[in-house]
Motif scaffolding. Structure first.
Motif, PDB file in Angstrom:
ATOM      1  N   GLU A  48       0.841  -1.207   0.000  1.00 52.32           N
ATOM      2  CA  GLU A  48       0.000   0.000   0.000  1.00 52.32           C
ATOM      3  C   GLU A  48       0.876   1.257   0.000  1.00 52.32           C
ATOM      4  OE1 GLU A  48      -3.219  -0.622  -0.256  1.00 52.32           O
ATOM      5  OE2 GLU A  48      -3.840   1.478  -0.307  1.00 52.32           O
ATOM      6  N   ALA A  49       1.945   1.229   0.809  1.00 52.15           N
ATOM      7  CA  ALA A  49       2.868   2.368   0.827  1.00 52.15           C
ATOM      8  C   ALA A  49       3.549   2.540  -0.533  1.00 52.15           C
ATOM      9  CB  ALA A  49       3.910   2.184   1.934  1.00 52.15           C
ATOM     10  N   ALA A  50       3.886   1.409  -1.154  1.00 50.84           N
ATOM     11  CA  ALA A  50       4.491   1.481  -2.498  1.00 50.84           C
ATOM     12  C   ALA A  50       3.508   2.097  -3.493  1.00 50.84           C
ATOM     13  CB  ALA A  50       4.915   0.086  -2.945  1.00 50.84           C
ATOM     14  N   ASP A  51       2.239   1.740  -3.378  1.00 52.76           N
ATOM     15  CA  ASP A  51       1.216   2.330  -4.246  1.00 52.76           C
ATOM     16  C   ASP A  51       1.140   3.838  -4.064  1.00 52.76           C
ATOM     17  OD1 ASP A  51       0.580  -0.108  -5.273  1.00 52.76           O
ATOM     18  OD2 ASP A  51      -1.339  -0.318  -4.239  1.00 52.76           O
ATOM     19  N   ILE A  52       1.188   4.275  -2.809  1.00 55.78           N
ATOM     20  CA  ILE A  52       1.129   5.722  -2.542  1.00 55.78           C
ATOM     21  C   ILE A  52       2.322   6.417  -3.206  1.00 55.78           C
ATOM     22  CG2 ILE A  52       1.318   7.468  -0.715  1.00 55.78           C
ATOM     23  CD1 ILE A  52      -0.294   5.521   1.090  1.00 55.78           C
ATOM     24  N   ARG A  53       3.500   5.819  -3.054  1.00 58.34           N
ATOM     25  CA  ARG A  53       4.694   6.431  -3.671  1.00 58.34           C
ATOM     26  C   ARG A  53       4.601   6.417  -5.203  1.00 58.34           C
ATOM     27  NH1 ARG A  53       7.784   4.148   1.037  1.00 58.34           N
ATOM     28  NH2 ARG A  53       8.597   5.998   2.110  1.00 58.34           N
ATOM     29  N   ALA A  54       3.998   5.357  -5.744  1.00 55.06           N
ATOM     30  CA  ALA A  54       3.849   5.309  -7.200  1.00 55.06           C
ATOM     31  C   ALA A  54       2.966   6.452  -7.693  1.00 55.06           C
ATOM     32  CB  ALA A  54       3.253   3.955  -7.621  1.00 55.06           C
ATOM     33  N   ARG A  55       1.985   6.822  -6.859  1.00 57.75           N
ATOM     34  CA  ARG A  55       1.066   7.876  -7.289  1.00 57.75           C
ATOM     35  C   ARG A  55       1.570   9.272  -6.957  1.00 57.75           C
ATOM     36  NH1 ARG A  55      -3.962   7.700  -4.703  1.00 57.75           N
ATOM     37  NH2 ARG A  55      -3.289   6.154  -3.173  1.00 57.75           N
ATOM     38  N   PHE A  56       2.225   9.421  -5.776  1.00 55.31           N
ATOM     39  CA  PHE A  56       2.572  10.766  -5.295  1.00 55.31           C
ATOM     40  C   PHE A  56       4.046  11.098  -5.437  1.00 55.31           C
ATOM     41  CE2 PHE A  56      -1.476  10.043  -3.313  1.00 55.31           C
ATOM     42  CZ  PHE A  56      -2.056  11.293  -3.230  1.00 55.31           C
ATOM     43  N   GLY A  57       4.884  10.091  -5.672  1.00 54.46           N
ATOM     44  CA  GLY A  57       6.321  10.369  -5.757  1.00 54.46           C
ATOM     45  C   GLY A  57       7.090   9.469  -4.800  1.00 54.46           C
ATOM     46  N   ASP A  58       8.310   9.150  -5.183  1.00 54.32           N
ATOM     47  CA  ASP A  58       9.147   8.237  -4.397  1.00 54.32           C
ATOM     48  C   ASP A  58       9.861   9.034  -3.302  1.00 54.32           C
ATOM     49  OD1 ASP A  58      10.369   5.969  -3.558  1.00 54.32           O
ATOM     50  OD2 ASP A  58      11.910   5.987  -5.147  1.00 54.32           O
ATOM     51  N   LEU A  59       9.128   9.329  -2.225  1.00 49.70           N
ATOM     52  CA  LEU A  59       9.575  10.312  -1.228  1.00 49.70           C
ATOM     53  C   LEU A  59       9.538   9.723   0.187  1.00 49.70           C
ATOM     54  CD1 LEU A  59       7.468  13.281  -2.643  1.00 49.70           C
ATOM     55  CD2 LEU A  59       9.964  13.024  -2.789  1.00 49.70           C
ATOM     56  N   PRO A  60      10.215  10.384   1.132  1.00 48.54           N
ATOM     57  CA  PRO A  60      10.052   9.990   2.539  1.00 48.54           C
ATOM     58  C   PRO A  60       8.576  10.090   2.943  1.00 48.54           C
ATOM     59  CG  PRO A  60      11.840  11.576   2.279  1.00 48.54           C
ATOM     60  CD  PRO A  60      11.129  11.519   0.960  1.00 48.54           C
ATOM     61  N   MET A  61       8.190   9.221   3.870  1.00 46.00           N
ATOM     62  CA  MET A  61       6.766   9.138   4.214  1.00 46.00           C
ATOM     63  C   MET A  61       6.604   9.052   5.729  1.00 46.00           C
ATOM     64  SD  MET A  61       4.031   6.207   3.002  1.00 46.00           S
ATOM     65  CE  MET A  61       4.394   6.398   1.262  1.00 46.00           C
ATOM     66  N   LEU A  62       5.730   9.916   6.265  1.00 54.97           N
ATOM     67  CA  LEU A  62       5.442   9.936   7.695  1.00 54.97           C
ATOM     68  C   LEU A  62       3.959   9.606   7.867  1.00 54.97           C
ATOM     69  CD1 LEU A  62       7.259  10.428  10.075  1.00 54.97           C
ATOM     70  CD2 LEU A  62       6.801  12.868   9.864  1.00 54.97           C
ATOM     71  N   LEU A  63       3.686   8.573   8.664  1.00 54.71           N
ATOM     72  CA  LEU A  63       2.321   8.087   8.829  1.00 54.71           C
ATOM     73  C   LEU A  63       1.841   8.387  10.249  1.00 54.71           C
ATOM     74  CD1 LEU A  63       3.066   4.511   7.423  1.00 54.71           C
ATOM     75  CD2 LEU A  63       2.296   6.481   6.114  1.00 54.71           C
ATOM     76  N   ALA A  64       0.548   8.677  10.398  1.00 56.89           N
ATOM     77  CA  ALA A  64      -0.003   8.901  11.741  1.00 56.89           C
ATOM     78  C   ALA A  64      -1.386   8.287  11.820  1.00 56.89           C
ATOM     79  CB  ALA A  64      -0.068  10.401  12.043  1.00 56.89           C
ATOM     80  N   GLY A  65      -1.815   7.974  13.028  1.00 53.94           N
ATOM     81  CA  GLY A  65      -3.161   7.445  13.245  1.00 53.94           C
ATOM     82  C   GLY A  65      -3.166   5.957  13.528  1.00 53.94           C
ATOM     83  N   MET A  66      -4.282   5.313  13.250  1.00 51.79           N
ATOM     84  CA  MET A  66      -4.470   3.908  13.606  1.00 51.79           C
ATOM     85  C   MET A  66      -3.524   2.973  12.853  1.00 51.79           C
ATOM     86  SD  MET A  66      -6.538   3.810  16.076  1.00 51.79           S
ATOM     87  CE  MET A  66      -7.220   2.149  16.205  1.00 51.79           C
ATOM     88  N   VAL A  67      -2.845   3.505  11.817  1.00 51.35           N
ATOM     89  CA  VAL A  67      -1.813   2.720  11.137  1.00 51.35           C
ATOM     90  C   VAL A  67      -0.726   2.268  12.117  1.00 51.35           C
ATOM     91  CG1 VAL A  67      -0.422   4.731  10.478  1.00 51.35           C
ATOM     92  CG2 VAL A  67      -0.407   2.652   9.041  1.00 51.35           C
ATOM     93  N   GLY A  68      -0.593   2.977  13.244  1.00 49.29           N
ATOM     94  CA  GLY A  68       0.393   2.606  14.255  1.00 49.29           C
ATOM     95  C   GLY A  68      -0.175   1.809  15.410  1.00 49.29           C
ATOM     96  N   SER A  69      -1.408   1.318  15.250  1.00 54.22           N
ATOM     97  CA  SER A  69      -2.048   0.532  16.316  1.00 54.22           C
ATOM     98  C   SER A  69      -1.926  -0.959  16.018  1.00 54.22           C
ATOM     99  CB  SER A  69      -3.523   0.908  16.406  1.00 54.22           C
ATOM    100  OG  SER A  69      -4.231   0.321  15.328  1.00 54.22           O
ATOM    101  N   ASN A  70      -2.486  -1.770  16.910  1.00 53.86           N
ATOM    102  CA  ASN A  70      -2.395  -3.218  16.715  1.00 53.86           C
ATOM    103  C   ASN A  70      -3.317  -3.722  15.597  1.00 53.86           C
ATOM    104  OD1 ASN A  70      -4.839  -2.949  17.973  1.00 53.86           O
ATOM    105  ND2 ASN A  70      -4.372  -4.299  19.699  1.00 53.86           N
ATOM    106  N   ILE A  71      -4.138  -2.857  15.013  1.00 58.49           N
ATOM    107  CA  ILE A  71      -4.865  -3.239  13.794  1.00 58.49           C
ATOM    108  C   ILE A  71      -4.235  -2.585  12.561  1.00 58.49           C
ATOM    109  CG2 ILE A  71      -7.059  -3.693  14.972  1.00 58.49           C
ATOM    110  CD1 ILE A  71      -8.035  -0.950  13.806  1.00 58.49           C
ATOM    111  N   GLY A  72      -3.068  -1.925  12.741  1.00 57.64           N
ATOM    112  CA  GLY A  72      -2.427  -1.218  11.633  1.00 57.64           C
ATOM    113  C   GLY A  72      -1.212  -1.968  11.101  1.00 57.64           C
TER     114      GLY A  72
END
Lengths: 292, 292
Positions: A48-72
């Motif tokens: 999914e992260a690779a898909d985001i980079r394919a669409r927005f650019g091959d860049l550093p990525m900072l994620l926040a929210g439930m992606v950092g939880s035990n269901i993320g």
């Protein structure tokens, strides 16, 4: 992970059911997209992260929210209060050299355990962007409304109330559901609900909605606005005295935010709206600067 | 309608989903039966009454509860507080010479509209039978918990709280449902919930159940007892001062009743259980005597 000065950054506000991706260039939003690919919809976060980079650019990525939880993607352990930009940046969960997750925040302030995940970026960003002072009470209305005390620009304590969830439960199930179909606005019925909520007796005040219908003491078209006033008013009444000298700031769209402002003003206090996307971007940039 | 002295009487406590029929002889229960033929299950109340007489005897019949509502046989208009045996007897809705419905009671005491239908018979019966003094605070726990102030043997004001309904909603739907599967007793977790409820901040205290699971600060098997303590404790905290000099009386079976007693005792007050069937029978006999 290296974000060179001036280099663009991808920021993802990744919640349970929704997600917003930002492409940030020169400290501003160059492009943003919102979709329903919240963490519960994702099986493979790496692809999914690779898909985001394919669409927005091959860049550093900072994620926040439930992606950092035990269901993320992976669990980023909570940082305890007091938590500021420095504490969050120091506790980023690094997935790889160019990908990291912002941790959530936990508290035992007010002798009540509480947690947040995602809201902390907005809160710190509101201060970082100068939208709110470093000492203030900030409110994030919604399903689980957050009230955060900021001191010196850090989150020192917070309380979550199930305000929106209780409203949704009452509208979908149980005795009052059939009555709660009307529009909600900061009208007279809403204000009557806020006034009733000053009793701090929610379970009884709610039954009053039923009694008012049976006895014909309120137009039933106003029941939903009254119930909203009760719930938001309960939230405000319980917390209005936590920051007696500070203005309050609402991180919210105008519809829900204006209901909170109306309720706060009925307690003789003032509040103003802050744009939560602006605050999120400022928070990610602040955390990303330390992170570089 | 004539009930000759000593003549038997049929009494029906006819609720929304259940019904209990009593054959009363010499002021005592000669026979009683409970079934699920509440008013929502009945199409033809006249033939249902004939069936009851065919089974229990061709006797005068006094009905109470939702049978007198707009979803029942016929609507018996509410009697306003203060309401005693005399007021209810004077406002019986007579269906025919030998059949009548006891009216419900409405109030605007405490500046909050409220209604009851069925509970009034128990409340007045508790006093008539000498189970409670004429000046007391009486509690009827349940889906919609009633708290009634009695003065001089009459109902002078009351409050209904959706305590049991909120607990049922939270156990069936929403964020906390999966956590609230455990047993409820007046254990340590229940008492912690009662203590937390003294904050009068229910929507936030409820989210604490979620946070305690995430942070591991409470054994999740205790979540249901804690939630019950929160809800019952909120009910008690809001009303404990309504009768500062009077003992409280709980019209309830022992399981739920003992939870209320535990919560009331944590506020430094005393309460005792009253058998609600005994109270109902005494109430019907008191109303029936005037009715003869």
């Amino acid at each position: 992970m290296v974000v060179r000065p001036g280099e663009p950054l991808l920021a993802v506000d990744w919640g349970t059911t929704n997600r917003r991706v930002y492409l940030l260039e020169d400290r501003a939003v160059a492009r943003t997209e919102r979709d329903d690919r919240g963490v519960t919809a994702i099986r493979d976060f790496a692809s999914e992260a690779a898909d985001i980079r394919a669409r927005f650019g091959d860049l550093p990525m900072l994620l926040a929210g439930m992606v950092g939880s035990n269901i993320g993607w992976r669990t980023a352990p909570y940082v305890p209060t007091p938590a500021g930009v420095g504490e969050l940046a120091a506790n980023l969960l690094r997935i790889d050299e160019r990908t990291a997750i912002v941790p959530g925040v936990s508290t035992l302030a007010h002798h009540r355990p509480d947690v947040m995940r995602g809201e902390e970026v907005q809160l710190l960003g509101a201060v970082a962007a100068g939208l709110a002072p470093g000492d203030a009470l900030l409110v994030q209305p919604g399903t689980h409304c957050k009230w955060a005390q900021m001191r010196g620009g850090r989150i020192t304590g917070f309380t979550t109330a199930m305000t929106g969830e209780l409203f949704a439960l009452l509208r979908s199930h149980g005795l009052l559901a059939a009555q709660l179909t009307g529009e909600v606005s900061a009208n007279t019925a809403f204000r009557q609900g806020v006034e009733e909520a000053k009793r701090r007796d929610l379970a009884a005040s709610l039954f009053g909605i039923r009694a008012a219908k049976i006895l014909g003491t309120r137009d039933d078209a106003d029941a939903a606005a009254y119930a909203s006033g009760l719930l938001i008013g309960s939230d405000v009444a319980a917390r209005i005295d936590q920051a007696p000298d500070a203005e309050m700031f609402i991180l919210s769209g105008p519809e829900l935010g204006n209901l909170y402002i109306a309720a706060i003003e009925m307690h003789g206090r003032a509040a103003s709206l802050i744009d939560s996307q602006t605050a999120f971007v400022a928070g990610i940039l602040a955390i990303g600067n330390v992170f570089q």
